[in-house]
Scaffold this motif. Structure first.
Motif, PDB file in Angstrom:
ATOM      1  N   GLN A 282       0.971  -1.185  -0.104  1.00  0.00           N
ATOM      2  CA  GLN A 282      -0.061   0.025   0.022  1.00  0.00           C
ATOM      3  C   GLN A 282       0.675   1.097   0.046  1.00  0.00           C
ATOM      4  N   ASN A 283       0.689   2.018  -0.917  1.00  0.00           N
ATOM      5  CA  ASN A 283       1.554   3.280  -0.972  1.00  0.00           C
ATOM      6  C   ASN A 283       0.660   4.557  -0.885  1.00  0.00           C
ATOM      7  N   LEU A 284       1.493   5.668  -0.717  1.00  0.00           N
ATOM      8  CA  LEU A 284       0.847   6.926  -0.756  1.00  0.00           C
ATOM      9  C   LEU A 284       0.690   7.689  -1.897  1.00  0.00           C
ATOM     10  N   ASP A 285      -0.032   8.407  -2.217  1.00  0.00           N
ATOM     11  CA  ASP A 285       0.031   9.495  -3.232  1.00  0.00           C
ATOM     12  C   ASP A 285       0.839  10.684  -2.989  1.00  0.00           C
ATOM     13  N   ARG A 305      -0.558  11.593   0.931  1.00  0.00           N
ATOM     14  CA  ARG A 305      -1.701  11.572   1.018  1.00  0.00           C
ATOM     15  C   ARG A 305      -2.169  10.032   0.885  1.00  0.00           C
ATOM     16  N   TYR A 306      -3.347   9.605   2.221  1.00  0.00           N
ATOM     17  CA  TYR A 306      -3.677   8.257   1.892  1.00  0.00           C
ATOM     18  C   TYR A 306      -4.779   8.249   0.694  1.00  0.00           C
ATOM     19  N   ARG A 307      -4.908   7.149   0.166  1.00  0.00           N
ATOM     20  CA  ARG A 307      -5.692   6.706  -1.105  1.00  0.00           C
ATOM     21  C   ARG A 307      -7.210   6.566  -0.674  1.00  0.00           C
ATOM     22  N   GLN A 308      -7.427   6.272   0.356  1.00  0.00           N
ATOM     23  CA  GLN A 308      -8.755   6.109   1.016  1.00  0.00           C
ATOM     24  C   GLN A 308      -9.266   6.892   2.141  1.00  0.00           C
ATOM     25  N   ASP A 311      -8.242   4.977   5.472  1.00  0.00           N
ATOM     26  CA  ASP A 311      -6.709   4.770   5.924  1.00  0.00           C
ATOM     27  C   ASP A 311      -6.404   5.409   6.836  1.00  0.00           C
ATOM     28  N   ARG A 363     -10.073  12.098   1.993  1.00  0.00           N
ATOM     29  CA  ARG A 363      -8.589  11.667   2.106  1.00  0.00           C
ATOM     30  C   ARG A 363      -7.704  12.472   2.742  1.00  0.00           C
ATOM     31  N   ALA A 444      -4.474  12.870  -7.057  1.00  0.00           N
ATOM     32  CA  ALA A 444      -3.272  11.899  -6.892  1.00  0.00           C
ATOM     33  C   ALA A 444      -2.438  12.068  -7.948  1.00  0.00           C
ATOM     34  N   SER A 555     -12.785  12.863  -4.646  1.00  0.00           N
ATOM     35  CA  SER A 555     -11.806  14.015  -4.826  1.00  0.00           C
ATOM     36  C   SER A 555     -11.532  14.738  -3.563  1.00  0.00           C
TER      37      SER A 555
END
Length: 711
Positions: A282-285, A305-308, A311, A363, A444, A555
């Motif tokens: 799991q990566n960050l934006d 930023r977290y993607r969800q 998170d 997010r 992102a 968004s």
């Protein structure tokens, strides 16, 4: 009279007897304490003794060792050992500990490679100690059968520790041509110890010539100094102590104040939570944007930023409010992946229900700035949610463009979702703020845009600093070309003009554009912004890739930021970090200015002090070092190498008395520092105090010849 004399004699005898009795009691108590300590250590099982006396021998601090020996149960010892490795884990909370694994690999390597001919296990040797402490050298040269030279090995290191030079060598040699390879000390040994026979005994000049004729000038130089940028004088009667101070630091790196400070920071961080799990896969934006501020200085703004929305965790409290704890960490490395500095920020807050409702479906991210001068960098990001005790990571390469002195540069294109006026007093410390506006980066990377959704862009144009009035009447032509790489020829071009007198005095101009995507089908797109000046060859362009989706992701964004960014400005942290970047790029002259500025803001910044003294000393600018000492002094954490260079600067300037004063003051907080005593002995001799010189020299010899603090 006789009676009085007899009475005084009796008193004297009584005092002597009491003194002897007191001494015997003290000795017995001391022996009892030693015996108790030995007995306590004997209680350790074999595995615990091996861990303490071998596995952790070069890593454990004195305080940790004492604490371990006081533990009364194996359960407590197991817990201690686990915490010992956890604190040193480069990825705290991760079930994998690459540092621990690496240490055991180093021990195995040392035993396999360095034990032969030494009469002991490889990890106990000087090479083993160095290999386990510092890891494998970046380069190694071996001279086993060179003419007129005992066998030697030379290891080169680039090592990131505030108490050590950025680059240095460690030399080992076979004393008298047989036995184990031992540390070579330019001060304690000298080049004549490397040459067999009688021709060069106590004759440095002859030894240096023989070494140079045999293996070249580089090795000859290293026999005088193991530090590449240290000036040396082959004709000097007293060699520099810088290399010996460095060797002393390596031998006791675990107990170095900087090491302990870092361990305390890690210990406090881990003590506040039970674990942190690095979530794989799991990566960050990450969004980055090079920015030039109102002073003409470059920086890199970033958003991670977290993607969800799920998170990130916000906990409810008994009082009806909510709380969160977020930690953002960025490690800046140079283009060769060597660490320059790490920025860590912790944001914790208690919010009301209205604030919670505003952010709960968004997010969460963090916005920050890095004071990076032009250059190429590799960035490692980590965002930790301490409520959930999980961390996500991401990496990215970044380029801060050079200012084109003969033309224009577009630093990068920033797609944004919101632009609002920024408080002028906070404009210099607010990420993604320029020209009085704060821009919220959009979504992102890679950028995802909804079908028929317009895209808003902001960017800076950089030019050399100039009075804006010289641009009166001049225009820039800007072209926006939007197309699909997979559909050749299917592009749209929009043009506009911008007046050049909008440049500020530092040479920056901010421009923006809102482009419609009406009628564009889903797919991958490339936007190219080109800038030219009519009648001139000046030209620059930048590109942005994005995707248009029929059903774009949510968004909504809620970015957090450092609640007190001005603190890093006031304490010189940003100045120091900029200076360290410049040093990494080899721009020592510029670096000195920023490091000096950092130290002026915070006299206890020993990292800035150490690197600044190194930079001045390399230029033999002794007056600058003396001025630095007058302004900022030294602290209990100032490393030995820096203190020696300060003393040598006084000595080389004919101020031996001030060198003595500086060394005496430093020894007050480090009474067992052998190199400082050796240096002090030399300066005592120089001012004509032979007795103190002999005492200091004897003290230095006893300290530096003492057996290493290992089993």
């Amino acid at each position: 009279m006789v009676a009085a004399s007899h009475f005084r004699s009796s008193q004297t005898t009584t005092r002597v007897a009491r003194g002897i009795l007191s001494l015997l009691v003290s000795v017995l108590l001391g022996l009892g304490a030693i015996a108790a300590g030995a007995a306590q250590k004997q209680k350790l099982g074999k595995s615990y003794r091996e861990w303490l006396d071998r596995d952790a021998a070069y890593l454990i601090t004195k305080e940790e060792r004492d604490a371990f020996l006081k533990l009364a149960s194996d359960d407590a010892r197991d817990k201690f050992i686990q915490q010992f490795w956890d604190i040193r884990n480069p990825n705290p909370g991760s079930p994998e500990n690459t540092y621990k694994d690496e240490i055991y690999q180093r021990i195995a390597y040392a035993d396999a490679r360095f034990g032969g001919g030494s009469g002991t296990e490889g990890w106990r040797t000087d090479r083993g100690r160095t290999y386990i402490t510092l890891g494998a050298p970046q380069q190694k040269e071996t001279y086993l059968s060179a003419a007129n030279l005992f066998p030697i090995e030379i290891w080169f290191y680039s090592y990131n520790h505030p108490a050590l030079p950025a680059f240095f060598y460690v030399m080992f040699y076979q004393r008298d041509g047989f036995g184990d390879m031992r540390y070579y000390s330019p001060f304690m040994d000298g080049p004549d110890k490397l040459v067999p026979g009688t021709e060069a005994i106590n004759n440095r000049k002859t030894a240096l010539k023989m070494i140079q004729d045999s293996v070249g000038p580089m090795v000859a130089h290293l026999t005088l100094s193991l530090i590449p940028n240290e000036p040396v004088d082959p004709s000097a009667d007293r060699p520099s102590l810088q290399s010996d101070a460095m060797l002393a630091t390596i031998k006791s790196l675990a107990n170095n104040p900087f090491t302990k400070q870092d361990l305390d920071r890690r210990r406090n961080l881990i003590g506040s939570v039970t674990a942190r799990l690095i979530v794989p896969g799991q990566n960050l934006d990450v969004t980055t944007q090079p920015v030039r501020d109102s002073h003409g200085l470059t920086r890199l703004d970033y958003a991670i930023r977290y993607r969800q929305p799920s998170d990130f965790t916000v906990e409810s409290r008994a009082d009806g409010r909510y709380s969160y704890i977020l930690e953002a960490r960025v490690t800046v490395l140079d283009s060769d992946n060597k660490p320059i500095f790490t920025q860590e920020k912790s944001i914790s807050e208690v919010i009301d229900k209205e604030q919670f409702d505003s952010m709960k479906d968004k997010r969460i991210g963090y916005e920050g700035s890095l004071p990076l001068p032009p250059g190429k960098y590799h960035l490692e990001f980590r965002l930790t949610d301490w409520k959930k005790k999980t961390a996500l990571e991401a990496q990215k390469d970044a380029v801060i463009p050079e200012i084109n002195q003969a033309g224009l540069t577009i630093s990068g294109i920033l797609p944004f979702s919101l632009a609002e006026a920024v408080d002028p007093s906070k404009a210099e410390t607010t990420p993604f703020a320029f020209a009085g506006m704060k821009f919220t980066p959009l979504g992102a990377m890679p950028l995802l845009i909804g079908l028929d959704q317009p895209i808003q862009l902001a960017y800076q144009i950089w030019a050399p600093p100039a009075d804006p009035h010289v641009y009166s009447g001049q225009k820039l032509e800007i072209e926006y070309a939007l197309g699909r790489p997979s559909a050749a020829g299917a592009s749209t071009v929009t043009k506009e003009e911008v007046s050049k007198d909008q440049f500020d005095p530092t040479g920056s101009l901010v421009n923006g554009k809102k482009l419609s995507l009406d009628g564009q089908p889903p797919g991958n797109y490339m936007l190219t912004i080109s800038i030219s000046q009519p009648g001139s060859s000046q030209h620059s362009f930048s590109t942005l890739n994005f995707s248009v989706l029929a059903d774009p992701p949510a968004s909504g964004i809620w970015d957090l930021a450092d609640p007190a960014p001005e603190k890093d400005v006031e304490t010189g942290v940003l100045d120091r970090q900029r200076g360290l970047c410049l040093l990494a790029e080899g721009k020592a002259d510029e670096a000195r200015l920023w490091l000096r500025r950092a130290l002026n803001r915070n006299h206890s910044d020993d990292i800035a002090r150490s690197r600044l003294v190194d930079a001045y000393y390399a230029k033999r600018d002794y007056s600058a070092i003396m001025s630095l000492f007058a302004d900022a002094g030294i602290t209990d954490r100032t490393d030995t190498d820096t203190i020696l260079r300060i003393a040598d600067s006084f000595g080389n300037s004919g101020e031996a008395g001030k060198a003595v004063s500086a060394l005496e003051a430093a020894l007050g907080s480090r009474p067992e520092d052998g190199p400082l005593y050796f240096s002090l002995a030399g300066y005592y001799k120089e001012i004509g105090n032979a007795q103190k010189s002999a005492e200091a020299s004897k003290k230095a010899q006893s300290l530096m010849n003492r057996a290493p603090a290992t089993p």
